[in-house]
Enzyme design. Structure first.
Site, PDB file in Angstrom:
ATOM      1  N   CYS A 136       0.834  -1.201   0.000  1.00 11.58           N
ATOM      2  CA  CYS A 136       0.000   0.000   0.000  1.00 11.58           C
ATOM      3  C   CYS A 136       0.874   1.258   0.000  1.00 11.58           C
ATOM      4  O   CYS A 136       1.440   1.630   1.036  1.00 11.58           O
ATOM      5  CB  CYS A 136      -0.914  -0.030   1.226  1.00 11.58           C
ATOM      6  SG  CYS A 136      -1.900   1.460   1.426  1.00 11.58           S
ATOM      7  N   CYS A 139      -0.321   4.054   2.280  1.00 13.75           N
ATOM      8  CA  CYS A 139      -0.023   3.814   3.694  1.00 13.75           C
ATOM      9  C   CYS A 139       1.459   4.050   3.995  1.00 13.75           C
ATOM     10  O   CYS A 139       1.810   4.653   4.997  1.00 13.75           O
ATOM     11  CB  CYS A 139      -0.334   2.360   4.073  1.00 13.75           C
ATOM     12  SG  CYS A 139      -1.950   1.796   3.553  1.00 13.75           S
ATOM     13  N   ASP A 140       2.328   3.540   3.130  1.00 17.46           N
ATOM     14  CA  ASP A 140       3.742   3.407   3.500  1.00 17.46           C
ATOM     15  C   ASP A 140       4.708   4.268   2.683  1.00 17.46           C
ATOM     16  O   ASP A 140       5.890   4.342   3.021  1.00 17.46           O
ATOM     17  CB  ASP A 140       4.172   1.935   3.368  1.00 17.46           C
ATOM     18  CG  ASP A 140       3.413   1.034   4.324  1.00 17.46           C
ATOM     19  OD1 ASP A 140       2.933   1.544   5.362  1.00 17.46           O
ATOM     20  OD2 ASP A 140       3.294  -0.164   4.042  1.00 17.46           O
TER      21      ASP A 140
END
Ligand code: FAD
Length: 311
Positions: A136, A139-140
């Site tokens: 993701c 997300c990251d």
């Protein structure tokens, strides 16, 4: 048979736990089945979560889920760490069977079973998840400033992730097993036009290399010739798709072509009255903890309103 519950929730991710908090505070005494092996959902497989509101310093994924669960329990939600293995959702009272064969009855059911990212299926993939390997970019991506990154995949998601990651990365190499991308023309063109993105076609990841506890690089393999070469990337984003957990509902709930639960627009209502869907099992667009939690709240409110029509 057992008592008839007002609300049974299937799934213990942000969607399920949020639905439990809301329905518990509405005095509906929800019963939540949260899986026998994977309690707390997808966020339990990650380390730092930096984009969930209310945690300015970030929060550990498992800790966030433990807190959500405690919040639901505080208001009387009952948790059973077991799987629902069969459902009959057709009647006004829904029947849900757990792995011990016990049948539970419910007036409403909230399906929050999530979806699983497809894996490459190679050694060290799980071990290095959150340590250089991610599924993701939203997300990251932020953790990968100034790094050389690989994105695996050839569809729209892979192109979107690759393009997004150029904000942080020094370089992005898209590794794709085929000789052409599957992504839409506009996404392809955007990626091709980006100086930071290069492409390795007809190529797959043969091996992940470890540097201490982190990803240290990869070995690539040409799928036609079998020739291998090393690439010194310290970030690997796998974007080869995800599978919603909807097998249980096939033949009862309407699913789209990719297997996601269909809900009526601007609601969480499925095709069966009294059954609601929330989180990643419904959502192939956003797939974030906060959006899953938000739709869990919506499902709880929809269930509450549906129950009010029964009295
Ligand atoms: P899930 O979290 O997937 O939970 C569903 C749960 O239901 C699972 O525990 C599953 O086992 C259970 N279940 C399924 N079937 C049954 C059944 N039959 N009976 C009982 N239980 C069942 N999002 C962010 O916003 N920020 C991040 O930093 C972030 N990092 C991530 C890192 C990783 C490694 C991963 C994999 C995801 C990350 N995400 C992040 C995405 C986020 O985790 C998901 O969007 C979110 O968890 C979806 O919530 P959900 O409740 O819909 O489903």
């Amino acid at each position: 048979m057992s008592e008839i519950h007002d609300v049974v929730i299937i799934g213990s991710g942000p969607a399920g736990y949020t639905a439990a908090i809301y329905t518990a505070r509405a005095q509906l005494k929800p019963l939540l089945f949260g899986s026998s092996v994977f309690v707390g959902g997808s966020l339990t497989t990650t380390t730092e979560v930096e984009n969930f509101p209310g945690f300015p310093e970030g929060v550990d994924g498992p800790e966030l889920m433990t807190r959500m669960r405690a919040q639901a329990e505080r208001f009387g939600a009952q948790m059973i760490d077991d799987d629902i293995t069969a459902v009959d959702l057709t009647g006004p009272v829904k029947l849900l069977t757990d792995s011990t064969g016990t049948v539970h009855q419910a007036r409403t059911v909230i399906v929050a079973t999530g979806s699983g990212y497809r894996k490459l299926g190679i050694a060290k993939e799980e071990e290095l998840s959150g340590r250089g390997v991610s599924w993701c970019a939203t997300c990251d991506g932020f953790f990968f400033k100034g790094r050389d990154i690989i994105v695996v995949g050839g569809g729209d998601t892979a192109m979107e992730e690759a393009t997004f990651l150029t904000r942080f990365a020094t370089s992005v190499t898209v590794v794709h097993r085929r000789s052409a991308l599957r992504a839409s023309k506009v996404m392809q063109e955007r990626a091709f036009a980006d100086d930071k993105i290069s492409f390795a076609f007809d190529t797959e990841i043969a091996e992940l290399k470890q540097d201490g506890t982190m990803l240290g690089g990869v070995t690539l393999r040409d799928v036609a010739t079998g020739a291998t070469r090393d690439l010194a990337a310290t970030g690997l984003f796998i974007a080869i798709g995800h599978d919603p957990r909807t097998e249980l509902f096939q033949g009862q709930l309407d699913l789209d072509d990719a297997g996601y639960l269909k809900v009526a627009s601007h609601s969480t209502r499925t095709n069966i009255p009294g059954v609601f869907g929330a989180g990643d099992v419904v959502d192939h667009t956003y797939r974030q903890a906060i959006t899953a939690a938000g739709s869990g709240a919506s499902a709880a409110l929809d269930a509450e309103r549906y129950l009010a029509t029964l009295t």
